[in-house]
Scaffold this active site. Structure first.
Site, PDB file in Angstrom:
ATOM      1  CG  HIS A   1      -2.058   0.934   1.106  1.00 44.08           C
ATOM      2  ND1 HIS A   1      -1.960   2.272   1.410  1.00 44.08           N
ATOM      3  CD2 HIS A   1      -3.311   0.724   0.663  1.00 44.08           C
ATOM      4  CE1 HIS A   1      -3.128   2.843   1.169  1.00 44.08           C
ATOM      5  NE2 HIS A   1      -3.964   1.932   0.712  1.00 44.08           N
TER       6      HIS A   1
ATOM      7  CG  ASP B   1      -8.788  -4.612  -2.650  1.00 44.50           C
ATOM      8  OD1 ASP B   1      -9.980  -4.518  -2.321  1.00 44.50           O
ATOM      9  OD2 ASP B   1      -8.180  -3.736  -3.288  1.00 44.50           O
TER      10      ASP B   1
HETATM   11  N1  ACO Z   1       4.206  -7.628  -4.595  1.00 42.28           N
HETATM   12  C1  ACO Z   1       5.551  -7.585  -4.746  1.00 42.28           C
HETATM   13  N2  ACO Z   1       6.287  -6.455  -4.625  1.00 42.28           N
HETATM   14  C2  ACO Z   1       5.618  -5.321  -4.333  1.00 42.28           C
HETATM   15  C3  ACO Z   1       4.225  -5.300  -4.157  1.00 42.28           C
HETATM   16  C4  ACO Z   1       3.509  -6.508  -4.291  1.00 42.28           C
HETATM   17  N3  ACO Z   1       2.181  -6.546  -4.139  1.00 42.28           N
HETATM   18  N4  ACO Z   1       3.821  -4.028  -3.884  1.00 42.28           N
HETATM   19  C5  ACO Z   1       4.941  -3.280  -3.891  1.00 42.28           C
HETATM   20  N5  ACO Z   1       6.026  -4.065  -4.156  1.00 42.28           N
HETATM   21  C6  ACO Z   1       7.431  -3.631  -4.190  1.00 42.28           C
HETATM   22  C7  ACO Z   1       7.757  -2.926  -5.501  1.00 42.28           C
HETATM   23  O1  ACO Z   1       8.230  -3.839  -6.474  1.00 42.28           O
HETATM   24  C8  ACO Z   1       8.832  -1.953  -5.059  1.00 42.28           C
HETATM   25  O2  ACO Z   1      10.019  -2.676  -4.896  1.00 42.28           O
HETATM   26  P1  ACO Z   1      11.480  -1.972  -5.160  1.00 42.28           P
HETATM   27  O3  ACO Z   1      11.509  -0.745  -4.272  1.00 42.28           O
HETATM   28  O4  ACO Z   1      12.458  -3.027  -4.764  1.00 42.28           O
HETATM   29  O5  ACO Z   1      11.491  -1.643  -6.609  1.00 42.28           O
HETATM   30  C9  ACO Z   1       8.362  -1.527  -3.651  1.00 42.28           C
HETATM   31  O6  ACO Z   1       7.593  -2.649  -3.158  1.00 42.28           O
HETATM   32  C10 ACO Z   1       7.480  -0.287  -3.618  1.00 42.28           C
HETATM   33  O7  ACO Z   1       6.431  -0.468  -4.548  1.00 42.28           O
HETATM   34  P2  ACO Z   1       5.741   0.708  -5.351  1.00 42.28           P
HETATM   35  O8  ACO Z   1       5.069   0.124  -6.548  1.00 42.28           O
HETATM   36  O9  ACO Z   1       6.723   1.805  -5.567  1.00 42.28           O
HETATM   37  O10 ACO Z   1       4.698   1.197  -4.286  1.00 42.28           O
HETATM   38  P3  ACO Z   1       3.462   2.126  -4.578  1.00 42.28           P
HETATM   39  O11 ACO Z   1       3.178   2.824  -3.322  1.00 42.28           O
HETATM   40  O12 ACO Z   1       3.713   2.946  -5.793  1.00 42.28           O
HETATM   41  O13 ACO Z   1       2.298   1.086  -4.964  1.00 42.28           O
HETATM   42  C11 ACO Z   1       0.535  -0.507  -4.717  1.00 42.28           C
HETATM   43  C12 ACO Z   1       1.333   0.643  -4.059  1.00 42.28           C
HETATM   44  C13 ACO Z   1       0.068  -0.075  -6.112  1.00 42.28           C
HETATM   45  C14 ACO Z   1      -0.674  -0.795  -3.854  1.00 42.28           C
HETATM   46  C15 ACO Z   1       1.450  -1.744  -4.801  1.00 42.28           C
HETATM   47  O14 ACO Z   1       1.829  -2.173  -3.514  1.00 42.28           O
HETATM   48  C16 ACO Z   1       0.802  -2.905  -5.572  1.00 42.28           C
HETATM   49  O15 ACO Z   1       0.900  -2.962  -6.785  1.00 42.28           O
HETATM   50  N6  ACO Z   1       0.090  -3.833  -4.846  1.00 42.28           N
HETATM   51  C17 ACO Z   1      -0.642  -4.908  -5.499  1.00 42.28           C
HETATM   52  C18 ACO Z   1      -2.004  -4.405  -6.002  1.00 42.28           C
HETATM   53  C19 ACO Z   1      -2.972  -4.146  -4.865  1.00 42.28           C
HETATM   54  O16 ACO Z   1      -3.145  -4.955  -3.962  1.00 42.28           O
HETATM   55  N7  ACO Z   1      -3.661  -2.991  -4.947  1.00 42.28           N
HETATM   56  C20 ACO Z   1      -4.679  -2.596  -3.962  1.00 42.28           C
HETATM   57  C21 ACO Z   1      -4.161  -1.483  -3.092  1.00 42.28           C
HETATM   58  S1  ACO Z   1      -5.367  -1.042  -1.884  1.00 42.28           S
HETATM   59  C22 ACO Z   1      -6.541  -0.195  -2.776  1.00 42.28           C
HETATM   60  O17 ACO Z   1      -6.254   0.526  -3.689  1.00 42.28           O
HETATM   61  C23 ACO Z   1      -7.865  -0.411  -2.411  1.00 42.28           C
END
Ligand code: ACO
Length: 426
Positions: free
Chosen positions: A304, A361
């Protein structure tokens, strides 16, 4: 003297005030940055940018706190109903009994939709995603229910239209997609019971309202009701900032919510759990894939932007899964996979180092499955729940004395001035 931040640029020092929120959060007010220095900020994904001041929702991602109008989400989930929470978000305070009764009567009175709207449904291709249909239908509501003057009573009526008719439209879309007779809303049912009845009643097997299911749906929608400046809420505020009508702003919010990185994650989680089950329950392999930077796969329902600890909504949702399944005397193999997946990820260094925890979720789909909602309707369920938040945020932005149309800047990295070459000379 109030705190400030100094920026030294080209040997000149500029001072910018620090703004402090009611929970001690601090921000640099850079509203005069460009005017004074000629600079803009660059902040991809707005991860460090506060787009507004708001008194609706407070969240603390480090401590896992979420409050609506100051009230902890745990207390609302335990004691409130979805309509009461919606009232709280939109009007700023809990309703008295009289106010809540009036609100509920209004929601019932406005629950029918114009019969002509049915024609739209029939013309969408069979396999259209319900979120695309819902977004279009909400935009279309404006044509069926145009406001005459933008005055408070009219806005209040549009708010009721949205809360009530979106629920009816969602159930209608499900019935029509299955080729079933549409079930009309009833005056003698509560908000959640009415929705369940419109979804599942049919002439062959009348739907039996079950208190446990109604309670579960109330909690599900309360947990989704607002989440401050997330992707879809920001879409509502940005689109609304051009002074578009409320239906159009909400329609934009629905479109933004559809994405799998946002509200669409609830559907993506169930699809991921299905895949794991289909491929021999190999949870460890899925966790390895999620860590592999060459693989675009991510663990859906994990991570998140704001929460760097367990999402408080996911905690409630997880408990609810066990409760609902046991009360309904049923089980779900996907819940066992989800729990194993969570445990494996939470003990894995990558997830620990990246502060990745289950979000709202991760467990919500299990509850929706238990109450009979089909997977492709999951994000629609989220959208109905998020309506009060979008509406409250839109109202707050419209009333904001510091309102300006949303219009970010950019750093241009394209070609310098280039001469036009006529087509035959290229
Ligand atoms: N699985 C694996 N790695 C992840 C995940 C994940 N679900 N989420 C983040 N990371 C990693 C990224 O690869 C990144 O790694 P790095 O720094 O080594 O490159 C780091 O964690 C930070 O990730 P970002 O994408 O920069 O984080 P951001 O805050 O932009 O994205 C998000 C947040 C979109 C929720 C992300 O965690 C994700 O894609 N999660 C999966 C989708 C999801 O569950 N979405 C629902 C969110 S809640 C809602 O909107 C209701």
């Amino acid at each position: 003297m109030a705190e400030h931040v100094k920026i030294i640029f080209e040997d000149k020092t500029y001072k910018f005030p620090v703004v402090v929120g009611s929970e001690g959060e601090r921000a640099i007010d850079i509203s005069k940055l460009r005017r004074n220095t000629g600079l803009v900020t660059l902040d991809p994904g707005f991860a460090n940018t506060g787009s507004c001041s708001s008194s609706i929702t407070f969240m603390n991602g480090e401590k896992g706190i979420l409050r609506y109008r100051g009230i902890p989400i745990e207390q609302l989930a335990e004691h409130s109903t979805f309509p009461e929470t919606a009232y709280l978000l939109i009007n700023g305070a809990l309703p008295t009994r009289k106010e809540l009764n009036h609100f509920s009567v209004m929601l019932n009175d406005q629950s029918l939709v114009h019969e002509d709207m049915r024609i739209f449904f029939q013309n969408f291709p069979r396999h259209s995603h319900p979120m695309g249909i819902l977004s279009s239908m909400v935009n279309a509501l404006r044509s069926f229910y145009p406001e005459r003057h933008i005055i408070e009573e009219e806005i209040n009526l549009i708010v009721i239209h949205l809360l009530s008719k979106v629920r009816t439209l969602s159930a209608m879309s499900y019935k029509i997609s299955r080729g079933h007779r549409v079930v009309y809303p009833r005056h003698d049912f509560s908000y959640c019971a009415n929705f369940l009845n419109m979804m599942f009643d049919n002439p062959v097997k009348p739907y039996q309202i079950d208190k446990e299911v109604v309670d579960a749906l109330n909690v599900f929608w309360i947990l989704h009701a607002d989440h401050e400046q997330n992707c879809s809420t920001s879409a509502v505020r940005v689109v609304g900032s051009g002074r578009v009508n409320l239906y159009a702003a909400i329609s934009a919010g629905i479109a933004a919510l559809w994405g799998p990185l946002h509200g669409g994650a609830n559907q993506a989680v169930i699809e991921m759990l299905y895949d794991i089950a289909k491929n021999g329950n190999n949870v460890a392999r899925v966790v390895e894939r999620a860590k592999d930077k060459k693989d675009p796969f991510r663990l859906m329902g994990f991570g998140h932007r704001v929460y760097k600890t367990y999402d408080p909504r996911a905690k409630i949702m997880k408990k609810m899964c066990d409760k609902v399944l046991s009360k309904l005397n049923t089980s779900d193999p996907l819940l066992d996979i989800a729990k194993e997946l969570e445990e494996t990820a939470l003990n894995d260094n990558y997830f620990i180092e990246h502060n990745l925890y289950p979000n709202v979720d991760f467990y919500s789909g299990i509850i929706l499955r238990a109450i009979g909602i089909p997977t492709n309707m999951f994000t629609v369920m989220f959208a109905i729940g998020r309506l009060p938040g979008w509406i409250a945020q839109w109202k707050e932005s419209v009333d904001d004395p510091n309102w300006r149309i949303s219009r970010p800047r950019q750093i241009y990295i394209g070609s310098p001035e280039t001469k036009y070459i006529p087509i035959d000379e290229r």
